[in-house]
Design a protein around this motif. Sequence first.
Motif, short mmCIF file in Angstrom:
data_model
loop_
_atom_site.label_atom_id
_atom_site.label_comp_id
_atom_site.label_asym_id
_atom_site.label_seq_id
_atom_site.Cartn_x
_atom_site.Cartn_y
_atom_site.Cartn_z
N GLN A 212 0.72 -1.25 0.05
CA GLN A 212 -0.01 0.06 -0.20
C GLN A 212 0.90 1.22 0.03
OE1 GLN A 212 -3.23 -0.80 1.67
NE2 GLN A 212 -4.19 0.71 0.38
N TRP A 213 1.83 1.13 1.03
CA TRP A 213 2.77 2.48 1.15
C TRP A 213 3.48 2.79 -0.27
CZ3 TRP A 213 3.87 6.91 2.50
CH2 TRP A 213 5.19 7.29 2.57
N ARG A 214 4.09 1.67 -0.83
CA ARG A 214 4.87 1.70 -1.93
C ARG A 214 3.75 2.13 -3.20
NH1 ARG A 214 9.81 -0.32 -3.54
NH2 ARG A 214 10.02 -0.63 -5.60
N THR A 215 2.90 1.49 -3.27
CA THR A 215 1.87 2.04 -4.26
C THR A 215 1.60 3.62 -4.24
OG1 THR A 215 0.78 -0.19 -4.23
CG2 THR A 215 -0.48 1.76 -5.15
N PHE A 216 1.33 4.09 -2.89
CA PHE A 216 1.15 5.49 -2.62
C PHE A 216 2.38 6.30 -3.17
CE2 PHE A 216 1.49 9.01 0.10
CZ PHE A 216 -0.04 9.49 -0.04
N ARG A 217 3.68 5.64 -2.86
CA ARG A 217 4.76 6.61 -3.16
C ARG A 217 5.20 6.53 -4.69
NH1 ARG A 217 10.06 5.27 -1.76
NH2 ARG A 217 9.22 3.13 -1.55
N ARG A 218 5.13 5.18 -5.20
CA ARG A 218 5.30 5.14 -6.43
C ARG A 218 4.58 5.64 -7.57
NH1 ARG A 218 9.97 2.07 -7.17
NH2 ARG A 218 9.78 2.75 -9.13
N VAL A 219 3.31 5.11 -7.41
CA VAL A 219 2.00 5.45 -8.33
C VAL A 219 1.49 6.61 -8.20
CG1 VAL A 219 0.17 4.42 -9.32
CG2 VAL A 219 2.07 3.17 -8.86
N THR A 220 0.62 6.60 -6.79
CA THR A 220 -0.19 7.83 -6.38
C THR A 220 0.39 9.11 -6.59
OG1 THR A 220 -1.13 6.04 -5.28
CG2 THR A 220 -2.10 8.37 -5.00
N LEU A 221 1.51 9.36 -6.05
CA LEU A 221 2.12 10.59 -5.67
C LEU A 221 2.69 11.00 -7.07
CD1 LEU A 221 4.00 11.08 -2.30
CD2 LEU A 221 1.96 12.05 -3.10
N PRO A 222 3.45 10.42 -7.63
CA PRO A 222 4.03 10.83 -9.03
C PRO A 222 2.64 11.15 -10.10
CG PRO A 222 5.05 8.65 -8.45
CD PRO A 222 3.95 9.04 -7.70
N LEU A 223 1.71 10.18 -9.70
CA LEU A 223 0.50 10.70 -10.70
C LEU A 223 -0.02 12.00 -10.46
CD1 LEU A 223 -1.39 7.35 -11.22
CD2 LEU A 223 -0.48 9.03 -12.96
N MET A 224 0.14 12.32 -9.06
CA MET A 224 -0.63 13.74 -8.51
C MET A 224 0.29 14.70 -8.73
SD MET A 224 -2.90 12.75 -5.74
CE MET A 224 -2.06 13.72 -4.72
N LEU A 225 1.55 14.52 -9.43
CA LEU A 225 2.79 15.38 -9.41
C LEU A 225 2.40 16.70 -9.76
CD1 LEU A 225 5.41 15.12 -8.47
CD2 LEU A 225 6.28 15.13 -11.01
N PRO A 226 1.65 17.07 -11.04
CA PRO A 226 1.10 18.56 -11.41
C PRO A 226 0.49 19.11 -10.27
CG PRO A 226 0.27 16.80 -12.94
CD PRO A 226 1.00 16.10 -11.78
N ALA A 227 -0.44 18.44 -9.89
CA ALA A 227 -1.37 19.06 -9.04
C ALA A 227 -0.12 19.43 -7.65
CB ALA A 227 -2.27 18.19 -8.29
N VAL A 228 0.42 18.24 -7.08
CA VAL A 228 1.16 18.52 -5.98
C VAL A 228 2.38 19.59 -6.13
CG1 VAL A 228 2.97 17.61 -4.40
CG2 VAL A 228 0.60 16.24 -4.96
N ILE A 229 2.69 19.72 -7.22
CA ILE A 229 4.03 20.64 -7.72
C ILE A 229 3.32 22.20 -7.56
CG2 ILE A 229 5.54 21.66 -9.21
CD1 ILE A 229 6.72 18.93 -9.60
N THR A 230 2.37 22.12 -8.31
CA THR A 230 1.57 23.42 -8.56
C THR A 230 1.22 24.10 -7.00
OG1 THR A 230 0.78 22.89 -10.57
CG2 THR A 230 -0.26 24.56 -9.41
N ALA A 231 0.79 23.16 -6.20
CA ALA A 231 0.05 23.58 -4.92
C ALA A 231 1.45 24.06 -4.15
CB ALA A 231 -0.68 22.38 -4.45
N PHE A 232 2.48 23.04 -4.20
CA PHE A 232 3.61 23.47 -3.58
C PHE A 232 4.16 24.84 -3.75
CE2 PHE A 232 8.13 23.36 -2.86
CZ PHE A 232 8.28 23.00 -1.64
N LEU A 233 4.27 25.06 -5.07
CA LEU A 233 4.73 26.29 -5.52
C LEU A 233 3.96 27.56 -5.00
CD1 LEU A 233 5.90 26.34 -9.14
CD2 LEU A 233 7.06 27.20 -7.25
N LEU A 234 2.71 27.39 -5.31
CA LEU A 234 1.74 28.46 -4.92
C LEU A 234 2.09 28.73 -3.47
CD1 LEU A 234 -1.68 27.55 -6.78
CD2 LEU A 234 -0.17 29.66 -7.00
N SER A 235 1.90 27.52 -2.72
CA SER A 235 1.97 27.81 -1.05
C SER A 235 3.29 28.45 -0.78
CB SER A 235 1.79 26.47 -0.61
OG SER A 235 1.78 26.48 0.82
N PHE A 236 4.41 27.91 -1.63
CA PHE A 236 5.67 28.36 -1.12
C PHE A 236 5.81 30.12 -1.41
CE2 PHE A 236 10.05 29.39 -2.41
CZ PHE A 236 10.66 29.30 -1.14
N ILE A 237 5.40 30.28 -2.68
CA ILE A 237 5.35 31.74 -3.00
C ILE A 237 4.35 32.81 -2.04
CG2 ILE A 237 4.51 33.50 -4.97
CD1 ILE A 237 5.51 31.20 -6.89
#
Lengths: 583, 338, 364
Positions: A212-237
């Motif tokens: 489950q954890w590996r799936t989350f790390r290797r599949v789920t998170l990378p798939l959400m990369l655009p959303a996560v990176i965008t959010a990270f940037l917005l929030s950091f800025i």
Amino acid sequence: MSTLSSNEITHPPMRWGIRFARLMEGKAPRRLALAALALLLAFLSLYPLSMLLYGSLHTTPPGMAGTFNLSGYIQVFTWPTAVVFANTVGISLLKTVFSLLLAVLFGWIISRTDTPMRGSLEVLITLPFFVPPILTAMAWGMLGNPQVGVINLAWQWLSGSETPLVNVYSYAGVVWHMLQYSTPFLFLFVVEAFRAMDPALEEASRMCGASQWRTFRRVTLPLMLPAVITAFLLSFIRGLESFESPLFFGTPAKIEVVTTAIYNSIHHQSIPNYQFASALSFVIMGLMFLLVIWQWHLLRGRSFQTVTGKGYSPRVIKLGPWRWLTFAVCVLFFIISVVLPIGQLLLGSFFQFFGFYQWDMLTLDHYRSVLGNDEVWRAFRNTFLLGFGGASATMVLGSIVAYVSTRTRWSGRQLIDVLAWLPWMMPGMVLAVGFLWGFAFLPGAITIYGTIWALLIAYVALGTPVSVRVMSAAYHQLSFDLEECSRVHGASWWQTLWRILIALAWPSFAVGWVLTFFGIMRELSASVLLYSVGSEVLSVVLLRMWENGQAEAVSVVGLMMMLLVFLFRWVQLRLIKRYVSTL
Amino acid sequence: MSRVLKWIVCAGWLVGSSATVSAQSADWTAVVDAAKKEGKVVVYSMALGAPYYAAVLKSFEAKYGIKVESLDLRASELAERVRTEQAAGRFLGDTEIITTTMIEEQLKTGDYVQKVGDIPNAANLREPFKTSDVSVPAYVQPMGILINTRLVKPEEEPKSWNDLNDPKWKGKILSDDMRPLGSGNTMFAVLQKKMGAPFNEQLAEQKPVFSRDMRNDARRVARGEYPIYVPQVFAFASDLKGLPVKVVIPQEGAPYAQMEFALLKNAAHPNAARLLINHFLEIDSQLLYANAWMLPVVKGAAERANDDAKAFANAKLMGMATLAERPAMMELARKLYQ
Amino acid sequence: MAEVLLENVSRTFGGFTAVDDVDLRVAAGEFVTLLGPSGCGKTTTLRMVAGLEETTGGRISIGRRVVSEPARNIHLAPDRRQLGMVFQSYAIWPHMRVFDNVAYPLQVRRRPAAEIRERVERALRLVEMERFADRPAPALSGGQQQRVAIARAMVFEPEVLLLDEPLSNLDARLRTQMGDEFRSLQKRLGITTLYVTHDQDEAMALSDRIVVMRGGRILQIGAPTEIYQRPNSEAVASFLGAPNLLDATVTGIEATPSDPSRFTVQGDGWQGVACGNQPFACGQSVRVLARPEDLRIGPIASDADATWRGEVIASVFRGARRSLRLRTSAGELHFEVPALTEARVGDMMQIEAARSSLWAVAPG
């Protein structure tokens, strides 16, 4: 074009749709439309920025005699400013990383597990975002000051210790206070991304033997990369531009950040030093621009289309007894970030003074004074008008810009994307001055200045970056087939945008709308410089009350706003639920 | 005692009103008529919704039937809006109520204000307040020391500014930041001049904790985070009744900030603006300010103030910060409080 | 119904040419399949017809209307081409019910509600999905989604129907069934159809004509039998079925002029007679195509065109047939025999090619 985007709210989109469709035929009209869009965005972002650029290079603000020089920039590149920079980046990075971790955790818990009551938790977790920061700052000041803070008194009473447990007037205090705002903000982004993802992709990973954890790390998170990176940037800025937290908790601990430095140079210098303030802002903007380029680099050439025409049904992970742990985690966060400070405000609003909980001071005066105050009601009305109009216009504009930048190969789309980013990269306090100068120095016949339109335009400009990010992240997940299929079957570009893309991305659209709406509700820097008599908005009225020592009345209004958020989110989630149940 | 007081009040009122009567020359009648024709006046103020300010505007509207539009802004925002509007040729404001130093600054940097002309009630100004060509005093905000009465025993109460430098208060003084422009620096500058340089040096040794939100800071003292807060604007403590705090007016006197009216260039409603200025100097108007623990600028108002306000309405003034000394004072504060 | 005409159509992406000078006329009511391996340009061609991809050269017309001609700056938007299309992913909009999905093309054309209802019902009946009208689209199985996609593509009776590998996501049995159903529907309605697939069986079973593409170019256009039996190049030959391709040299041309011509050929350890429709000369190298189904264990007939001897190296039972692999001097040959044929690995045997079954093409 500007009338177009504001008209779209009130008119049925289809009538415009036909015209727009005609417009979009062939290449020349498309270029024209693109140029019009670029022009509109330029007016919203480039124009006020060019005013500020002038300000940063000229010894005096526009309209005054002076000379051009670089002294503003020279002042930026000095040792004290470097320390300020380091503080700013450090604080923002810390809070963004921590809040992203929390947001991903909560996003996953809420959207992908069978945690009990996750529907209510979803509303509750996001509440802190919508409370005026000054109120929670005050509440945390009461809770966590080292002398008589409630937490410390309780700790000392329990442990018999002499030393206080926490001190919010510190580096950690600043980070902590910002964390409460960025976690819900990031959560709103992340949870939609989780929802929009095809669970088959995760299931495939589980079938390949991944945990489950590996799936989350290797599949789920990378798939959400655009959303996560965008959010990270917005929030950091946003973190770099955060003002209330460092002012309130950083100043006593002698921590200066960029925004407080700008605040000082504008509000607390013998002569307001706009040259330094705008030069500093441009340097910050340059740094942020590098970040955005980094984001483009990361996301370029990768496809994240997880919503395809093949359909999917949301899947939740059965956590078994562990679901009570995830439930507890959410509840704990809710208690710490909402119940503690908001409870303080709620309690305080029934007493004559915050922090003095005596029977003889119990009163409903604050509610009476707020509810009986015409000014407050008028401000509510204005703010709602501007909020509805502004948020809708912003989201429509954002949807179009996001479409052009993520789903077409038109030349010039990057330019449009950049234009839409710009206002986010300029600290609000300085950008507000840019709007003031910009609107005032328009040719005399164009009377935007001093009217309610000035506020509306500024709000749209300030909200566009978020709306574009929200919609791009949503579009990124939609397969091109869905859109092309609509075009082939006779729908115009506009119909397709409206009926397929936005309809499919509408949970994100709704989140973006709410973010923009409450962004408008909270906006102070530009509001106070651009409002005119009769167009007072809530933030200006709150500022008046605050400066007038009516902290309790301010929290009454804050609580009313929260009630509103509650209502909004509830309706919104009900609608989403209905939408999801049809899947 | 109270009878004597009443007499004094009556006398003051008589004096005041007779002065008004005599000043109501034919010229002024013309101004009033023109003002009514203009029908409206736009004021830029830093009052930010203060109830006494609103009350004065209300009484003006009731008396003359002229609508007042008040744009409330913070100091720097007000200055920048006025500057930008004047430079861009968008003359939306008629008059402004800002600190003396801000008017000085406006005079120095540009051409934003015009001559006020004769204001009948200005004849009634009390010492040391004076009009200039372009400005008329409106009200005064003196400041003192706020103490928490639970943490500061009556015998320990500071009486003089010097008492702040008692070693027992080391690290226990909350203060408005003295380095940037604001009340903290005003206090710093005035005390530097009146108490001498060693005073500020010793105060710096006391390691006061700086904050930037005067309203909330007073409450922090009330809640017991710190026993002492400086500088406490009297008016800001007038609505803390019921809390364990007390405002001390030091024997040397109170530093103060003075608010003045100026008439903006190309004002669309200059006569209504003049009428409003005059109305502000009415004793009844000033009394509203006096009752909010401020110092009235005309004669005859302080005497009529409520009992709890009287001390503040009659407080001994120490001086105010000047534009010329400001950069040096800010520099010095930055040096002392690194 | 309308014909579709592609004249010298090409599409370049930067320096890469995806479709190169394609000429094709799809007659009204005809079913034409674009067949080729992935990356051959077949999908790009289809998308250019749909208007989803811009052409960089040539001209596309639908009916009498020119829809794409970059030289005259014509590029009609997809929504104005009046097409129906089925996507590989079906592109069923997950936020709509089945009914709404099918009704969409009519709704965007602003047809009256009553007409929409009637035509959607008719379209759903056509694909036997009328019971599912109120189902949310994502709650359907793959086959059902495919039917909905077809119903949607045909609901407004388009002049031309485009299909992009519509069966590739279905299992084998369903694929055959759906293909047959679709073909009979198409014949009944007589819709001009352009079909893209990489599956040769599908192409042969459904099409009136097949267009074989590779590297952005058309290799051959013809009826399925023609393409299969008379490929004009080794590439076409090898793409259809899994033929044996043998190196040989032309040694003589049979005197009687006929179509196709007959040549005598000689290979490594064998000789025989092969047909071909290219003007080969004596001494020229050719590749001889021998389809597995045309080879048999001999000797049986005296008129066999060629014989080979070799050792069985693989024998696989496939139910109806048995696949054998033989090592001969000409190389390995694979062919199929009745399932009950006794053939063990190691056996030596002789095989022969049925008369007129060998086909010669130019190598390369």
